[in-house]
Write a protein that holds these residues in place. Structure first.
Motif, mmCIF file in Angstrom:
data_model
loop_
_atom_site.group_PDB
_atom_site.id
_atom_site.type_symbol
_atom_site.label_atom_id
_atom_site.label_comp_id
_atom_site.label_asym_id
_atom_site.label_seq_id
_atom_site.Cartn_x
_atom_site.Cartn_y
_atom_site.Cartn_z
ATOM 1 N N GLY A 1 0.802 -1.222 0.000
ATOM 2 C CA GLY A 1 0.000 0.000 0.000
ATOM 3 C C GLY A 1 0.831 1.266 0.000
ATOM 4 O O GLY A 1 0.370 2.321 -0.461
ATOM 5 N N LEU A 2 2.073 1.197 0.504
ATOM 6 C CA LEU A 2 2.926 2.386 0.545
ATOM 7 C C LEU A 2 3.391 2.819 -0.835
ATOM 8 O O LEU A 2 3.946 3.923 -0.981
ATOM 9 N N ASP A 3 3.201 1.983 -1.869
ATOM 10 C CA ASP A 3 3.516 2.421 -3.229
ATOM 11 C C ASP A 3 2.609 3.556 -3.654
ATOM 12 O O ASP A 3 3.025 4.439 -4.422
ATOM 13 N N HIS A 4 1.368 3.540 -3.174
ATOM 14 C CA HIS A 4 0.405 4.621 -3.432
ATOM 15 C C HIS A 4 -0.239 4.977 -2.093
ATOM 16 O O HIS A 4 -1.367 4.546 -1.805
ATOM 17 N N PRO A 5 0.436 5.739 -1.258
ATOM 18 C CA PRO A 5 -0.054 5.980 0.117
ATOM 19 C C PRO A 5 -1.360 6.765 0.148
ATOM 20 O O PRO A 5 -1.595 7.657 -0.670
ATOM 21 N N HIS A 6 -2.203 6.413 1.100
ATOM 22 C CA HIS A 6 -3.457 7.120 1.345
ATOM 23 C C HIS A 6 -3.693 7.138 2.850
ATOM 24 O O HIS A 6 -2.852 6.671 3.632
ATOM 25 N N ARG A 7 -4.831 7.665 3.278
ATOM 26 C CA ARG A 7 -5.086 7.864 4.713
ATOM 27 C C ARG A 7 -5.132 6.542 5.480
ATOM 28 O O ARG A 7 -4.764 6.486 6.647
ATOM 29 N N TYR A 8 -5.597 5.496 4.850
ATOM 30 C CA TYR A 8 -5.808 4.225 5.547
ATOM 31 C C TYR A 8 -4.798 3.162 5.120
ATOM 32 O O TYR A 8 -5.081 1.971 5.183
#
Length: 481
Positions: free
Chosen positions: A380-387
């Motif tokens: 998920g850290l490849d495209h980070p978001h709030r969650y």
């Protein structure tokens, strides 16, 4: 066992309609009055004599004379009575309209009125169709045959019971006199044509957004809708089911636990600020106070979520974790919560900082999570978001809930705060004091000011816990000398 309904409830218990139904029933009762009501007579239908038959022309004339309105309005009102099942046609049972001619109608028995407490269930409809199938020797109408096949598939686990009930009812019906049997069959058929009409037809009992707008249009379902329905049904099948007794037990336990902590069910100490205009209750229960109240400390023991939701309880939990040298789990949980509420511009930087601080191998405050959760987080850290840290945060939360939380409740830290907690005495204000409190009522502390104060406290704590640069401190001392 609960029987699923093949079609939605037709509004028997739709409360806003009950008042309307009561008015209609009062008029129908007045129509059946022997002296001033609609005059009925015996009529021959096929080879049977049906009693108390009325014509559509007589009903319309009675409505015009009683309500002093036009024939068009009376016709619309009569059609409403037929559509709701208070009057049913004898000749064309599927045409639920009132005709201003010699068409024959009868009043429906009150047992089948819409306001009755019993609901038209699939099991009752299946028994009716099975009985009708026996009587007609398999020659059902097309829409009835479609409903019969669907219910046979839906209620296959109890179909033997349904057929047995239908057979017994059919045998009991044959013992009646033929006119009575024909009348009862007409009444039952009229009830089901209202509550289980043919597909793609209007029904007066339809309520809410499910009501059909255009019955002549064919229902077209796209591929995407089929895919969504398939996903929904798969999730519904896999969803865990809970017995009603378990749910009620959990609800009772929750109510018993929180009863004394609800200001609407139990008195507030020292006084209820909504009633007395005294803000002592707010002052004692501010987000961060030195000495909390006993009720507040007791609430921390209800659940781990309650403990973390209270900032004062979270601070006390940090003291316990610091003594056990395991404060990194709570620090990571707080950092993930801060990421959820942060700005979009700083999201990527914050996520990377949290990952390097807590999750990278050899990190200064490394936490232990399983490989699957770590894989989801790294991906998920490849495209980070709030969650992006939701999976790791949930894993850490459950670890603290199962182990650390219960050790905290048994620790000297929690027992000490229980001893220190205050139990404020109740304030009994006289009417004059209440009036004075209302006059001296002032505006509360603005939420923005509270937020600024919390941010300043966070900055002070962060500065106090920052690592000390020994070389810089020694150089400053040397300069002073």
């Amino acid at each position: 066992m609960t029987i699923r309904t093949a079609r939605q409830d037709r509004g028997q218990h739709f409360r806003p309609r009950i008042h309307c139904f009561k008015k209609l029933e009062a008029i129908v009762v007045e129509m059946q009055d022997q002296k001033s009501g609609v005059k009925g007579s015996e009529q021959k239908l096929n080879v049977s004599t049906i009693p108390h038959v009325i014509s559509g022309k007589d009903v319309i004339a009675w409505i015009v004379n009683k309500m002093k309105n036009t024939a068009e309005e009376a016709l619309a009102f009569g059609t409403m009575l037929v559509a709701y099942g208070y009057i049913y046609p004898l000749q064309n049972h599927k045409k639920l309209v009132m005709c201003n001619d010699e068409s024959l109608y009868r009043f429906q028995t009150p047992y089948f009125w819409p306001t009755q407490k019993w609901v038209a269930e699939d099991s009752d409809y299946a028994i009716y169709l099975a009985k009708r199938n026996i009587r007609k020797k398999g020659m059902l109408e097309p829409y009835e045959q479609a409903h019969y096949n669907h219910l046979h598939e839906l209620l296959n686990h109890k179909w033997d019971f349904i057929v047995m009930q239908a057979t017994e009812q059919y045998k009991a019906g044959k013992e009646r006199k033929k006119p009575d049997r024909v009348v009862f069959d007409c009444q039952e058929r009229a009830y089901w044509i209202v509550n289980r009409p043919p597909r793609r037809t209007h029904s007066a009992m339809d309520v809410g957004p499910e009501r059909l707008i255009d019955p002549n249009t064919d229902e077209k379902i796209s591929f995407d809708q089929h895919r969504r329905m398939n996903i929904f049904y798969q999730q519904a099948i896999m969803r865990s089911k809970v017995k009603s007794s378990v749910s009620l037990g959990a609800l009772l336990k929750y109510t018993t636990t929180y009863k004394n902590h609800d200001p609407f069910l139990a008195p507030c100490l020292p006084s209820n600020p909504w009633l007395t205009d005294n803000d002592t209750y707010w002052t004692l229960n501010m987000r961060r106070v030195d000495v909390p109240t006993k009720m507040r400390v007791e609430r921390w023991s209800f659940s781990f979520f309650e403990l973390l939701s209270d900032l004062r309880g979270r601070d006390d939990f940090k003291v316990f974790l610091k003594k056990e040298f395991s404060g990194e789990n709570l620090a990571f949980w707080e950092a993930a919560e801060e990421l959820k509420g942060g700005t979009a511009s700083s999201m990527s930087t914050k996520a990377e900082t949290i990952f390097k601080t807590f999750l990278t191998p050899g990190a200064p405050r490394w936490i232990n999570i399983d490989g699957r959760t770590m894989g989801l987080t790294v991906k998920g850290l490849d495209h980070p978001h709030r969650y992006v840290l939701e999976a790791a945060q949930t894993h850490v939360f459950l670890l603290m809930k199962k182990d650390t939380f219960f050790r905290y409740l048994k620790s000297p830290v929690y027992k000490e705060i229980q001893k220190k907690a205050m139990n404020p005495e109740s304030h009994n204000f006289s009417p004059s004091q209440l009036e004075q409190n209302a006059q001296n009522r002032g505006p509360g502390i603005h939420p923005i000011i509270l937020w600024q104060q919390e941010e300043e406290e966070k900055a002070k704590v962060a500065a106090a816990s920052a690592p000390i640069d020994v070389k810089a401190m020694m150089s400053k001392i040397d300069r002073k000398k």
